[in-house]
Motif scaffolding. Structure first.
Motif, PDB file in Angstrom:
ATOM      1  N   ASN A  92      86.079  26.786  62.397  1.00 37.43           N
ATOM      2  CA  ASN A  92      85.188  25.666  62.123  1.00 37.43           C
ATOM      3  C   ASN A  92      83.996  25.725  63.079  1.00 37.43           C
ATOM      4  OD1 ASN A  92      83.977  23.124  61.912  1.00 37.43           O
ATOM      5  ND2 ASN A  92      85.696  22.039  62.854  1.00 37.43           N
ATOM      6  N   VAL A  93      82.811  26.063  62.576  1.00 36.94           N
ATOM      7  CA  VAL A  93      81.621  26.115  63.427  1.00 36.94           C
ATOM      8  C   VAL A  93      80.654  24.968  63.115  1.00 36.94           C
ATOM      9  CG1 VAL A  93      81.840  28.617  63.632  1.00 36.94           C
ATOM     10  CG2 VAL A  93      80.259  27.676  61.965  1.00 36.94           C
ATOM     11  N   MET A  94      81.162  23.913  62.478  1.00 38.74           N
ATOM     12  CA  MET A  94      80.327  22.757  62.155  1.00 38.74           C
ATOM     13  C   MET A  94      80.231  21.836  63.370  1.00 38.74           C
ATOM     14  SD  MET A  94      81.655  21.848  58.296  1.00 38.74           S
ATOM     15  CE  MET A  94      83.403  21.835  58.777  1.00 38.74           C
ATOM     16  N   ALA A  95      79.027  21.636  63.859  1.00 42.47           N
ATOM     17  CA  ALA A  95      78.828  20.771  65.021  1.00 42.47           C
ATOM     18  C   ALA A  95      79.214  19.335  64.685  1.00 42.47           C
ATOM     19  CB  ALA A  95      77.374  20.820  65.480  1.00 42.47           C
ATOM     20  N   GLY A  96      80.010  18.730  65.559  1.00 41.69           N
ATOM     21  CA  GLY A  96      80.368  17.332  65.388  1.00 41.69           C
ATOM     22  C   GLY A  96      81.470  17.068  64.387  1.00 41.69           C
ATOM     23  N   VAL A  97      82.127  18.108  63.892  1.00 41.03           N
ATOM     24  CA  VAL A  97      83.231  17.939  62.947  1.00 41.03           C
ATOM     25  C   VAL A  97      84.512  18.441  63.612  1.00 41.03           C
ATOM     26  CG1 VAL A  97      84.174  18.509  60.676  1.00 41.03           C
ATOM     27  CG2 VAL A  97      81.702  18.233  60.971  1.00 41.03           C
ATOM     28  N   GLY A  98      85.400  17.514  63.972  1.00 36.95           N
ATOM     29  CA  GLY A  98      86.640  17.879  64.635  1.00 36.95           C
ATOM     30  C   GLY A  98      87.633  18.524  63.693  1.00 36.95           C
ATOM     31  N   ASN A  99      88.642  19.155  64.275  1.00 35.73           N
ATOM     32  CA  ASN A  99      89.644  19.829  63.455  1.00 35.73           C
ATOM     33  C   ASN A  99      90.491  18.854  62.649  1.00 35.73           C
ATOM     34  OD1 ASN A  99      88.973  22.487  63.985  1.00 35.73           O
ATOM     35  ND2 ASN A  99      90.314  22.639  65.773  1.00 35.73           N
ATOM     36  N   ASP A 100      90.735  17.658  63.172  1.00 40.74           N
ATOM     37  CA  ASP A 100      91.491  16.668  62.399  1.00 40.74           C
ATOM     38  C   ASP A 100      90.725  16.273  61.143  1.00 40.74           C
ATOM     39  OD1 ASP A 100      93.514  16.705  64.246  1.00 40.74           O
ATOM     40  OD2 ASP A 100      92.892  14.867  65.271  1.00 40.74           O
ATOM     41  N   ASP A 101      89.429  16.091  61.292  1.00 38.46           N
ATOM     42  CA  ASP A 101      88.561  15.772  60.147  1.00 38.46           C
ATOM     43  C   ASP A 101      88.613  16.898  59.119  1.00 38.46           C
ATOM     44  OD1 ASP A 101      86.178  15.762  58.463  1.00 38.46           O
ATOM     45  OD2 ASP A 101      85.349  14.240  59.773  1.00 38.46           O
ATOM     46  N   LEU A 102      88.478  18.136  59.591  1.00 38.26           N
ATOM     47  CA  LEU A 102      88.472  19.279  58.676  1.00 38.26           C
ATOM     48  C   LEU A 102      89.837  19.460  58.013  1.00 38.26           C
ATOM     49  CD1 LEU A 102      87.041  21.695  57.437  1.00 38.26           C
ATOM     50  CD2 LEU A 102      87.675  23.031  59.458  1.00 38.26           C
ATOM     51  N   ARG A 103      90.914  19.258  58.764  1.00 33.85           N
ATOM     52  CA  ARG A 103      92.246  19.418  58.175  1.00 33.85           C
ATOM     53  C   ARG A 103      92.471  18.395  57.056  1.00 33.85           C
ATOM     54  NH1 ARG A 103      96.103  22.476  59.681  1.00 33.85           N
ATOM     55  NH2 ARG A 103      95.368  22.729  61.849  1.00 33.85           N
ATOM     56  N   GLN A 104      91.973  17.189  57.268  1.00 35.09           N
ATOM     57  CA  GLN A 104      92.104  16.171  56.232  1.00 35.09           C
ATOM     58  C   GLN A 104      91.323  16.559  54.983  1.00 35.09           C
ATOM     59  OE1 GLN A 104      90.911  12.276  57.515  1.00 35.09           O
ATOM     60  NE2 GLN A 104      91.552  11.273  55.641  1.00 35.09           N
ATOM     61  N   THR A 105      90.139  17.140  55.179  1.00 31.17           N
ATOM     62  CA  THR A 105      89.320  17.554  54.036  1.00 31.17           C
ATOM     63  C   THR A 105      89.969  18.691  53.269  1.00 31.17           C
ATOM     64  OG1 THR A 105      87.279  16.898  55.173  1.00 31.17           O
ATOM     65  CG2 THR A 105      87.065  18.469  53.354  1.00 31.17           C
ATOM     66  N   LEU A 106      90.523  19.666  53.997  1.00 29.29           N
ATOM     67  CA  LEU A 106      91.097  20.852  53.361  1.00 29.29           C
ATOM     68  C   LEU A 106      92.545  20.661  52.928  1.00 29.29           C
ATOM     69  CD1 LEU A 106      89.707  23.691  55.677  1.00 29.29           C
ATOM     70  CD2 LEU A 106      88.830  22.970  53.443  1.00 29.29           C
ATOM     71  N   ALA A 107      93.223  19.682  53.523  1.00 25.24           N
ATOM     72  CA  ALA A 107      94.631  19.435  53.210  1.00 25.24           C
ATOM     73  C   ALA A 107      95.442  20.724  53.340  1.00 25.24           C
ATOM     74  CB  ALA A 107      94.775  18.837  51.811  1.00 25.24           C
ATOM     75  N   THR A 108      95.353  21.345  54.506  1.00 25.09           N
ATOM     76  CA  THR A 108      96.050  22.605  54.745  1.00 25.09           C
ATOM     77  C   THR A 108      96.740  22.574  56.097  1.00 25.09           C
ATOM     78  OG1 THR A 108      95.780  25.017  54.907  1.00 25.09           O
ATOM     79  CG2 THR A 108      94.005  23.656  55.795  1.00 25.09           C
ATOM     80  N   ASP A 109      97.787  23.392  56.230  1.00 23.96           N
ATOM     81  CA  ASP A 109      98.454  23.573  57.516  1.00 23.96           C
ATOM     82  C   ASP A 109      98.034  24.885  58.177  1.00 23.96           C
ATOM     83  OD1 ASP A 109      99.920  21.181  57.522  1.00 23.96           O
ATOM     84  OD2 ASP A 109     101.476  22.052  56.231  1.00 23.96           O
ATOM     85  N   ALA A 110      97.006  25.524  57.648  1.00 21.28           N
ATOM     86  CA  ALA A 110      96.507  26.769  58.236  1.00 21.28           C
ATOM     87  C   ALA A 110      95.966  26.505  59.647  1.00 21.28           C
ATOM     88  CB  ALA A 110      95.406  27.352  57.368  1.00 21.28           C
TER      89      ALA A 110
END
Length: 254
Positions: A92-110
Motif C-alpha cells: 500500500n503506497v497510498m499516502a494517508g490510507v492505513g492498512n486497516d482502511d485498505l483491508r476493509q476495502t479489499l476484504a482480504t486476509d492477504a
C-alpha cells in the motif's frame, strides 16, 4: 517475486517499473493497470516483460505481489469489488490510507504492507520506509535501493510527513535562481550554479559519519555568509512554523 502487479501507474508506479526493469539481472514480469494509457503503453513498449492488463482484477490475478498506488481519493472507485486471494502480498503506497482502511476495502486476509517509495527508486538509490516488516517486501525494496522497516503506523506516518517537504526544497532552489536572475544573472547560469551547489550538498549527505548538525557546522564560518542567512532567515520563527506545518500534516495522515 517473479510477478509484480501495479494498480495506479503515476510517477511512483512508473519509477518502480523503471527501477525493476533497468537493473542488472533478470527482471520480473510486471502487470500494469490500464488507467494512464500513455504511460502504461510507453512502458509496455519499452520493456518486453511489462504487460498492460484489461482491468485491475487481471492485475491482481496475474501477480504474486500487488502494489496499490492510486490517489487516496480514487481508492474506492479503483479497488471496489476486487477479489484478492490470501496468498497475495499487497503493498500500500497510498499516502494517508492505513492498512486497516485498505483491508476493509479489499476484504482480504492477504498480508498488507505500507511503503513510501520515492521517485529515486527508478535509479535504485532510494531507501523505502515500510510497515510492518515483511521479508518478501523488504527484499523487493532492498533491490530498489534499500529498505527501512518501522514498528508501527504511528512511526510510519512521521516518515510520510517528512516526504511532504520535497517540493518545498525544489521551490527553495527555484527561489534562489529567480533571485539571482533578478540581479542580472543569466537564467541558465543561475540554474546551473544552484543545481551544482546543492548536488555537492547531496554528495556530502552521503557521509554518514557526520550528523546533519555537524555537516551544517562544517559548512559555516563564524560570522560568515552562511551563518548570516541561517540566523536571519531560518530563525526560531521559521523553525517553529515548519514544525507546526509538519504537525498539522501528521495529524491529517493519522
Amino acid at each position: 517475486m517473479k510477478r509484480i502487479g501495479i494498480i495506479g501507474v503515476g510517477e511512483i508506479g512508473r519509477a518502480i517499473v523503471v527501477g525493476l526493469c533497468d537493473g542488472a539481472g533478470e527482471s520480473p514480469e510486471v502487470f500494469l493497470s490500464p488507467r494512464g494509457a500513455g504511460t502504461v503503453a510507453e512502458l509496455s513498449e519499452r520493456y518486453e516483460n511489462v504487460r498492460v492488463c484489461a482491468d485491475n482484477q487481471e492485475v491482481v490475478d496475474r501477480s504474486d505481489l500487488v502494489i496499490i498506488a492510486v490517489r487516496r481519493q480514487d481508492r474506492h472507485g479503483a479497488l471496489a469489488g476486487l477479489s484478492v486471494d490470501d496468498d497475495k502480498i499487497v503493498i500500500n503506497v497510498m499516502a494517508g490510507v492505513g492498512n486497516d482502511d485498505l483491508r476493509q476495502t479489499l476484504a482480504t486476509d492477504a498480508p498488507l504492507v505500507r511503503a513510501i517509495p520515492l521517485p529515486a527508486v527508478r535509479e535504485r538509490r532510494s531507501v523505502t520506509v515500510t510497515c510492518p516488516s515483511h521479508p518478501a517486501v523488504n527484499a523487493f525494496f532492498e533491490h530498489l535501493g534499500g529498505v527501512l522497516p518501522v514498528e508501527d503506523e504511528a512511526a510510519f506516518n512521521v516518515f510520510s510527513a517528512l516526504t511532504g517537504t520535497l517540493t518545498t526544497h525544489y521551490s527553495y532552489l527555484a527561489t534562489l535562481t529567480s533571485w539571482a536572475t533578478g540581479h542580472g544573472i543569466d537564467a541558465g547560469d543561475a540554474d546551473r550554479y544552484v543545481r551544482d551547489l546543492f548536488q555537492a550538498v547531496g554528495r556530502a549527505l552521503g557521509d554518514g559519519t557526520r550528523s546533519l548538525h555537524q555537516l551544517a557546522a562544517d559548512h559555516e564560518t563564524p560570522n560568515g555568509s552562511n551563518e548570516r542567512i541561517r540566523t536571519t532567515w531560518f530563525g526560531p520563527a521559521n523553525s517553529e512554523a515548519l514544525n507546526k506545518a509538519l504537525d498539522d500534516l501528521l495529524a491529517d495522515l493519522k
